[in-house]
Design a protein around this motif. Structure first.
Motif, mmCIF file in Angstrom:
data_model
loop_
_atom_site.group_PDB
_atom_site.id
_atom_site.type_symbol
_atom_site.label_atom_id
_atom_site.label_comp_id
_atom_site.label_asym_id
_atom_site.label_seq_id
_atom_site.Cartn_x
_atom_site.Cartn_y
_atom_site.Cartn_z
ATOM 1 N N ALA A 1 0.818 -1.218 0.000
ATOM 2 C CA ALA A 1 0.000 0.000 0.000
ATOM 3 C C ALA A 1 0.845 1.259 0.000
ATOM 4 O O ALA A 1 0.551 2.211 -0.727
ATOM 5 C CB ALA A 1 -0.918 -0.007 1.221
ATOM 6 N N ILE A 2 1.894 1.306 0.828
ATOM 7 C CA ILE A 2 2.619 2.575 0.992
ATOM 8 C C ILE A 2 4.115 2.460 0.710
ATOM 9 O O ILE A 2 4.843 3.444 0.847
ATOM 10 C CB ILE A 2 2.391 3.184 2.404
ATOM 11 N N GLY A 3 4.592 1.265 0.352
ATOM 12 C CA GLY A 3 6.004 1.102 -0.004
ATOM 13 C C GLY A 3 6.946 1.202 1.173
ATOM 14 O O GLY A 3 8.145 1.401 1.000
ATOM 15 N N ILE A 4 6.408 1.068 2.387
ATOM 16 C CA ILE A 4 7.257 1.156 3.584
ATOM 17 C C ILE A 4 7.266 -0.198 4.287
ATOM 18 O O ILE A 4 6.233 -0.843 4.426
ATOM 19 C CB ILE A 4 6.740 2.247 4.559
ATOM 20 N N ARG A 5 8.449 -0.606 4.703
ATOM 21 C CA ARG A 5 8.651 -1.901 5.325
ATOM 22 C C ARG A 5 8.689 -1.728 6.840
ATOM 23 O O ARG A 5 9.561 -1.009 7.354
ATOM 24 C CB ARG A 5 9.985 -2.423 4.775
ATOM 25 N N PHE A 6 7.761 -2.339 7.566
ATOM 26 C CA PHE A 6 7.805 -2.304 9.035
ATOM 27 C C PHE A 6 8.451 -3.571 9.539
ATOM 28 O O PHE A 6 8.015 -4.669 9.205
ATOM 29 C CB PHE A 6 6.403 -2.111 9.618
ATOM 30 N N ARG A 7 9.491 -3.411 10.329
ATOM 31 C CA ARG A 7 10.243 -4.554 10.829
ATOM 32 C C ARG A 7 10.056 -4.721 12.329
ATOM 33 O O ARG A 7 10.947 -5.183 13.026
ATOM 34 C CB ARG A 7 11.722 -4.411 10.469
ATOM 35 N N GLU A 8 8.926 -4.281 12.822
ATOM 36 C CA GLU A 8 8.602 -4.548 14.214
ATOM 37 C C GLU A 8 7.099 -4.562 14.388
ATOM 38 O O GLU A 8 6.362 -3.953 13.590
ATOM 39 C CB GLU A 8 9.256 -3.513 15.130
ATOM 40 N N ILE A 9 6.642 -5.294 15.430
ATOM 41 C CA ILE A 9 5.236 -5.220 15.803
ATOM 42 C C ILE A 9 5.155 -4.804 17.265
ATOM 43 O O ILE A 9 6.080 -5.083 18.024
ATOM 44 C CB ILE A 9 4.491 -6.561 15.585
ATOM 45 N N PRO A 10 4.052 -4.142 17.675
ATOM 46 C CA PRO A 10 2.886 -3.814 16.864
ATOM 47 C C PRO A 10 3.149 -2.650 15.904
ATOM 48 O O PRO A 10 3.940 -1.759 16.198
ATOM 49 C CB PRO A 10 1.837 -3.413 17.911
ATOM 50 N N ILE A 11 2.440 -2.692 14.772
ATOM 51 C CA ILE A 11 2.507 -1.597 13.796
ATOM 52 C C ILE A 11 1.382 -0.630 14.160
ATOM 53 O O ILE A 11 0.245 -0.797 13.747
ATOM 54 C CB ILE A 11 2.345 -2.132 12.358
ATOM 55 N N THR A 12 1.713 0.348 14.982
ATOM 56 C CA THR A 12 0.689 1.275 15.489
ATOM 57 C C THR A 12 0.576 2.490 14.566
ATOM 58 O O THR A 12 1.520 2.797 13.825
ATOM 59 C CB THR A 12 1.074 1.763 16.900
ATOM 60 N N PRO A 13 -0.547 3.208 14.617
ATOM 61 C CA PRO A 13 -0.700 4.418 13.781
ATOM 62 C C PRO A 13 0.444 5.403 13.988
ATOM 63 O O PRO A 13 0.898 6.040 13.033
ATOM 64 C CB PRO A 13 -2.040 5.009 14.252
ATOM 65 N N GLU A 14 0.914 5.504 15.219
ATOM 66 C CA GLU A 14 2.025 6.405 15.542
ATOM 67 C C GLU A 14 3.265 6.065 14.704
ATOM 68 O O GLU A 14 3.903 6.939 14.111
ATOM 69 C CB GLU A 14 2.316 6.228 17.030
ATOM 70 N N LYS A 15 3.587 4.763 14.656
ATOM 71 C CA LYS A 15 4.764 4.340 13.897
ATOM 72 C C LYS A 15 4.558 4.547 12.406
ATOM 73 O O LYS A 15 5.484 4.923 11.677
ATOM 74 C CB LYS A 15 5.071 2.861 14.170
ATOM 75 N N VAL A 16 3.328 4.285 11.934
ATOM 76 C CA VAL A 16 3.046 4.447 10.503
ATOM 77 C C VAL A 16 3.202 5.919 10.110
ATOM 78 O O VAL A 16 3.851 6.250 9.121
ATOM 79 C CB VAL A 16 1.626 3.925 10.159
ATOM 80 N N LEU A 17 2.613 6.795 10.933
ATOM 81 C CA LEU A 17 2.698 8.235 10.636
ATOM 82 C C LEU A 17 4.137 8.711 10.612
ATOM 83 O O LEU A 17 4.549 9.473 9.718
ATOM 84 C CB LEU A 17 1.949 9.025 11.709
ATOM 85 N N LYS A 18 4.909 8.244 11.594
ATOM 86 C CA LYS A 18 6.311 8.646 11.683
ATOM 87 C C LYS A 18 7.065 8.228 10.413
ATOM 88 O O LYS A 18 7.832 9.013 9.839
ATOM 89 C CB LYS A 18 6.940 7.998 12.919
ATOM 90 N N ALA A 19 6.800 7.001 9.977
ATOM 91 C CA ALA A 19 7.485 6.507 8.772
ATOM 92 C C ALA A 19 7.019 7.264 7.528
ATOM 93 O O ALA A 19 7.807 7.503 6.611
ATOM 94 C CB ALA A 19 7.223 5.016 8.608
ATOM 95 N N LEU A 20 5.761 7.665 7.518
ATOM 96 C CA LEU A 20 5.214 8.358 6.338
ATOM 97 C C LEU A 20 5.802 9.754 6.163
ATOM 98 O O LEU A 20 5.791 10.305 5.061
ATOM 99 C CB LEU A 20 3.686 8.460 6.448
ATOM 100 N N ARG A 21 6.304 10.336 7.263
ATOM 101 C CA ARG A 21 6.890 11.675 7.176
ATOM 102 C C ARG A 21 8.050 11.724 6.185
ATOM 103 O O ARG A 21 8.335 12.756 5.600
ATOM 104 C CB ARG A 21 7.385 12.108 8.558
ATOM 105 N N GLU A 22 8.734 10.603 6.050
ATOM 106 C CA GLU A 22 9.902 10.539 5.166
ATOM 107 C C GLU A 22 9.515 10.371 3.690
ATOM 108 O O GLU A 22 10.367 10.394 2.822
ATOM 109 C CB GLU A 22 10.802 9.345 5.539
ATOM 110 N N VAL A 23 8.234 10.120 3.440
ATOM 111 C CA VAL A 23 7.829 9.696 2.091
ATOM 112 C C VAL A 23 6.918 10.728 1.445
ATOM 113 O O VAL A 23 6.103 11.351 2.117
ATOM 114 C CB VAL A 23 7.065 8.350 2.173
ATOM 115 N N LYS A 24 7.076 10.887 0.157
ATOM 116 C CA LYS A 24 6.118 11.710 -0.605
ATOM 117 C C LYS A 24 5.613 10.878 -1.766
ATOM 118 O O LYS A 24 6.405 10.292 -2.503
ATOM 119 C CB LYS A 24 6.814 12.975 -1.124
ATOM 120 N N TYR A 25 4.306 10.790 -1.901
ATOM 121 C CA TYR A 25 3.759 10.022 -3.027
ATOM 122 C C TYR A 25 3.460 10.968 -4.178
ATOM 123 O O TYR A 25 2.927 12.055 -3.984
ATOM 124 C CB TYR A 25 2.486 9.286 -2.610
ATOM 125 N N GLY A 26 3.828 10.530 -5.392
ATOM 126 C CA GLY A 26 3.681 11.351 -6.571
ATOM 127 C C GLY A 26 2.339 11.516 -7.085
ATOM 128 O O GLY A 26 1.310 11.729 -6.873
#
Lengths: 760, 160
Positions: free
Chosen positions: A735-760
């Protein structure tokens, strides 16, 4: 053969259903005995502390207090649960917040609670280790007692389990490419709805213990050893158990011995039921770190798989880290594997098993590598890659190093992949690597899959069954299985009925009582019931059937081979009008017909690790890039169960296992403060997913008819939890091209990872 | 400081003398011996102690017994009538909605309150109404099927 089955393979409503919908079902905490006292445990408020002094005088003087125990009053015998013997029943050095320091028996719960408050303990706090780094650094505080850490089982805080199959160095040398990833999990809890409970009672002859445990025979051994009484004077019964999930094979030992000692001292029955908070402190699945490395040829063939798993095992280290090797060994075709397992003592609560144990954790990074390698090697999708690289029937597959040469007996993985893909509509939904299914504003939909294997019973299990025909034709069936939700009472009775010809409605199941059933070594663990105990039921049933036909043959004046049984009637095959019922046959006992007792004993020593169950999971997820919330839209879980002894029960196990996996993947974490204190020790703060959070979970049953199991069955009920973390991570990646290598995958972690990404 | 208390539980009247701080759950389990109502968290968060007080679902671990004075209480033991199971009980068995059974009494009573309020709920209605009742075994799928199935069965019986 399979098509002729009359009872096995049918979705028969479970035999314990009536008891459970009417409130008749008794769980350990529902039991009461005349003059019963109430037990309560005093627990350490510190994560690591030496006990300098305990003053119980004020508590002793409280009216209604009947006994107090501290470390000075209990046997100085180490007890352990499955792994290292590393615990004293009550400790003189607390190793985690909640460690058992003293115990009280009193006339009421309120008095017992008050007495606990009146016990004065003087502690000397010690340095703590709450991370692997802290526990492994030079000069780290030593957590287990010196007599354990100086043994050959441990070096300081570490126990080690390393195994190698083939030659790992050569494997990497042969590889064209090497891939590596890491993975981390949080501390979580099995969280059965019933907190653990125990009731102990002594009479002159013996100790009786009712325990909400998965393994009455295992606990009998433990209790008998610690108390120094023979096993035939120790009766352990597991009544209905309100869920286990591995959490009730570890963490019951101290509770049972405490209750037994209080009952012995007071000469009265003692009930000891833990609160939710106490239950959460009794055993957890530990935080785990993984480094996983794979070597592959340029066509995608695996040449080497090397997993290193390190567990922050808590103050009492009962987690079976070696289960982490299973995914490496029995999923893909790879001649050279190595597993390095390290279990490290920390000041967390004790670590134990949780549905699938460490294999659940290893499966996720393995499925990440499957994706990475498939994409890099030019495969258009992961399904084709798994099909090409998976293990084959006849491949060597045993995980234990002393069991070399065992080869895989059955594998339904391809069918799981094909039917699962169809159910999720993979063909139309999969748009390619890192290409989402759909983008709607801030919401991106992804599709993912994972492949899995898990054991069908671990090694070294012995068990048995006995069926006794009564004079009215009914039967008493003695089986060691515990009924903790998986429906083992029902499936055992189905197998017995099928094999013996005794109608299901005439069978009464008497189970999980060490005094009456055959010995069973490990109990209800490692998905063993549908494998080894079902086989015991089948063999006992066949034995009873042979005896029934022999006796009927004499009455009907034919050879036993000329007879058959249907619906409780024995008849001559060539002349079905010549017949008699089981009831009328058994009534002839007073005219010289011998009683009928079918029995069996089984061991899986020579075949346990030939049998593995397989599965493929598929998920559609929607990631909201504005909030970080991951919503699972649809989940499909296809499982090779060998043969579904009862499809309704199998579906329930699949849906329940997936639900547990989703909650562990997306939400659950037991958190700790800097002093080692748990921060969210309640159901509200721990946050399991609820009925309102779950998607549609579609179970698919695949039957590979394993040659070793009863009617082809394989134990599998841990497996639905195994595939989830990897599947969800792969769907999020899509869905977002980001690899999570830990659980739980919480919204907080997803948002933090998304800050680094820009979708075209 | 003991208090007099009158309760009607499953149609039976009880006169009790209780300490004012006694929880309704402890009265039901310890004094009346109705252990079908379970104790799971004692903190208002798992739902296994759900009973009906005047037909509304209440967590018995979180109200004082004296608050229920004069009220009618239904526990799982009171769901069957004249030895005949309630359609929800039948459906829970038939659809495979029961596994370990520890959450089942609370689930059944919350579901009964739902069907009394809303005889034809949607799947989403069921999910929203039952979110206070946790289950670790089933993944809820068969519980939802059972409740929707029971709703249909109750409707069918009404129209006969």
């Amino acid at each position: 053969m399979t098509s002729e089955l009359k009872v096995v393979g049918k979705s028969i409503p479970r035999l314990d259903g009536y008891d459970k919908v009417t409130g008749v079902a008794k769980f350990t905490g529902d039991m009461w005995q005349y003059r019963m006292l109430y037990g309560k445990v005093l627990r350490s408020p510190y994560a690591h502390a030496k006990i300098l002094n305990i003053d119980t005088r004020k508590a002793e003087n409280l009216e209604g207090v009947k006994a107090i125990l501290t470390h000075k009053d209990v046997p100085h015998v180490l007890l352990g649960e499955f792994t290292v013997d590393d615990a004293y029943v009550l400790t003189d050095k607390a190793r985690h917040v909640g460690d058992e320091v003293a115990a009280v028996a009193a006339e009421s719960e309120q008095i017992a609670e008050r007495a606990i408050e009146l016990i004065d303990v003087e502690y000397e706090q010690l340095p703590i280790a709450m991370t692997l780094e802290e526990a492994l650094k030079p000069g780290a505080p030593l957590i287990p007692p010196a007599e354990v850490s100086n043994s050959n089982l441990l070096i300081g805080n570490i126990s080690t389990m390393c195994r190698e199959w083939g030659d790992i160095e050569n494997g990497f040398a042969e590889a064209d490419r090497v891939f590596e990833t890491t993975y981390h999990t949080a501390v979580v809890h099995t969280m059965p709805m019933e907190p653990r409970a125990c009731l102990a009672y002594w009479d002159d002859r013996k100790l009786t213990l009712w325990v909400s445990s998965q393994s009455p025979f295992y606990y009998r051994r433990l209790i008998s050893k610690v108390l120094g009484i023979p096993e035939n004077k120790t009766r352990v019964v597991s009544p209905y158990v309100g869920g286990g999930f591995g959490g009730k094979i570890t963490g019951n030992g101290k509770q049972a011995v405490i209750a037994a000692l209080l009952a012995k001292k007071t000469k009265r029955p003692v009930g000891l039921t833990y609160t939710r908070q106490e239950d959460m402190l009794s055993v957890t699945r530990p935080a785990t770190d993984i480094v996983l490395k794979a070597g592959v040829k340029s066509d995608g063939t695996f040449t080497a798989l090397h997993g290193k798993m390190t567990v922050a095992g808590g103050g009492y280290n009962w987690n079976i880290v070696s289960t982490g090797e299973q995914s490496l060994r029995a999923l893909l075709r790879c001649p050279n594997c190595r597993f390095d397992g390290f279990s490290v003592y920390t000041n967390h609560p004790p670590s134990g098993c949780l549905r699938g144990v460490q294999n659940t954790i290893m499966n996720a990074p393995l499925n990440e590598l499957i994706y990475t390698i498939a994409e890099e090697m030019g495969f258009s999708n992961p399904i084709d890659f798994v099909k090409k690289t998976r293990i084959q029937v006849g491949d060597e597959c045993s995980a234990d190093d002393d069991r070399v040469g065992l080869v895989l007996s059955s594998c339904g993985l391809d069918e799981c992949l094909e039917r699962g893909a169809k159910a999720i509509d993979w063909e139309n939904k999969w748009k390619g690597w890192k290409t989402p299914v759909e983008v709607k504003g801030s919401k991106r939909v992804g599709i993912g899959m994972s492949a899995l294997t898990h054991n069908s019973a671990q090694s070294f299990y012995g068990s048995g069954a006995v069926v006794k025909l009564n004079i009215d034709g009914t039967a008493d069936f003695f089986t060691p299985v515990t009924e903790l939700g998986q429906g083992a009472m029902t499936t055992q009775a189905q197998v017995l009925s099928e094999a013996s010809g005794i109608p299901l409605e005439d069978i009464r199941v008497i189970n999980a009582d060490t005094e009456v059933t055959p010995v069973d070594i490990m109990g209800q663990i490692a998905s063993s019931s549908a494998t080894i105990r079902a086989l015991a039921a089948q063999l006992a049933g066949q034995d009873a059937r042979r005896q029934l036909l022999e006796r009927a043959a004499r009455e009907l004046d034919v050879a036993p081979e000329a007879l058959d049984i249907e619906s409780g009637t024995i008849y001559v095959n060539s002349d079905p009008k010549r017949k008699l019922t089981i009831k009328s046959l058994m009534e002839k006992i007073e005219f010289g017909v011998e009683p009928v007792v079918g029995r069996s004993t089984v061991s899986n020593l020579h075949w346990a690790q030939k049998v593995w169950n397989y599965g493929a999971h598929f998920a559609l997820v929607e990631v909201d890039t504005g909030t970080g919330i991951v919503k699972v839209l649809k989940y499909v879980a296809a499982h090779d169960v060998g043969k579904a002894l009862n499809p309704l029960i199998v579906e329930g196990q699949i849906q329940g296992g997936v639900a547990m996996g989703l909650s562990l993947t997306l939400s659950e974490e037991l958190m700790f403060g800097t002093a080692g204190e748990p921060l969210n020790l309640s159901l509200i703060d721990y946050h399991m997913l609820t009925i309102a959070d779950y998607p549609e979970i579609i179970p698919i049953i695949v039957e590979s008819n394993d040659p070793m199991g009863a009617y082809g069955a394989k134990g599998f009920a841990e497996a639905p939890n195994v595939g989830v973390p990897g599947c969800i991570a792969n769907a999020i990646y899509n869905a977002i091209g980001i690899r999570f290598r830990e659980i739980p995958i919480t919204p907080e972690k997803v948002l933090k990872a998304l800050r680094e990404v820009k979708y075209g | 400081m003991e208090k007099e208390l009158n309760l009607t539980v499953n149609g039976k009247c009880y006169e009790l003398t209780v300490e004012p701080n006694t929880l309704l759950l402890d009265i039901i389990r310890n004094d009346l011996g109705l252990t079908g109502t379970k104790k799971g968290c004692s903190s208002n968060s798992c739902g296994v102690c759900t009973v009906l007080v005047d037909d509304k679902p209440v967590l018995a671990c979180s109200i004082l017994a004296v608050v229920a004075d004069g009220k009618e209480i239904t526990t799982v033991e009171g769901l069957a009538e004249d030895g005949k199971l309630h359609p929800l009980q039948d459906a829970f068995i038939e659809y495979g909605a029961v596994q370990c059974g520890f959450c089942t009494p609370g689930m059944l009573l919350t579901a009964k309150a739902l069907l009394d309020e809303n005889p034809a709920p949607t799947e989403n209605d069921v999910r929203q109404y039952l979110k206070g009742n946790l289950c670790r075994c089933t993944g809820y799928a068969k519980i939802i099927e059972a409740i929707l199935g029971a709703a249909k069965e109750i409707g069918r019986r009404r129209t006969i």
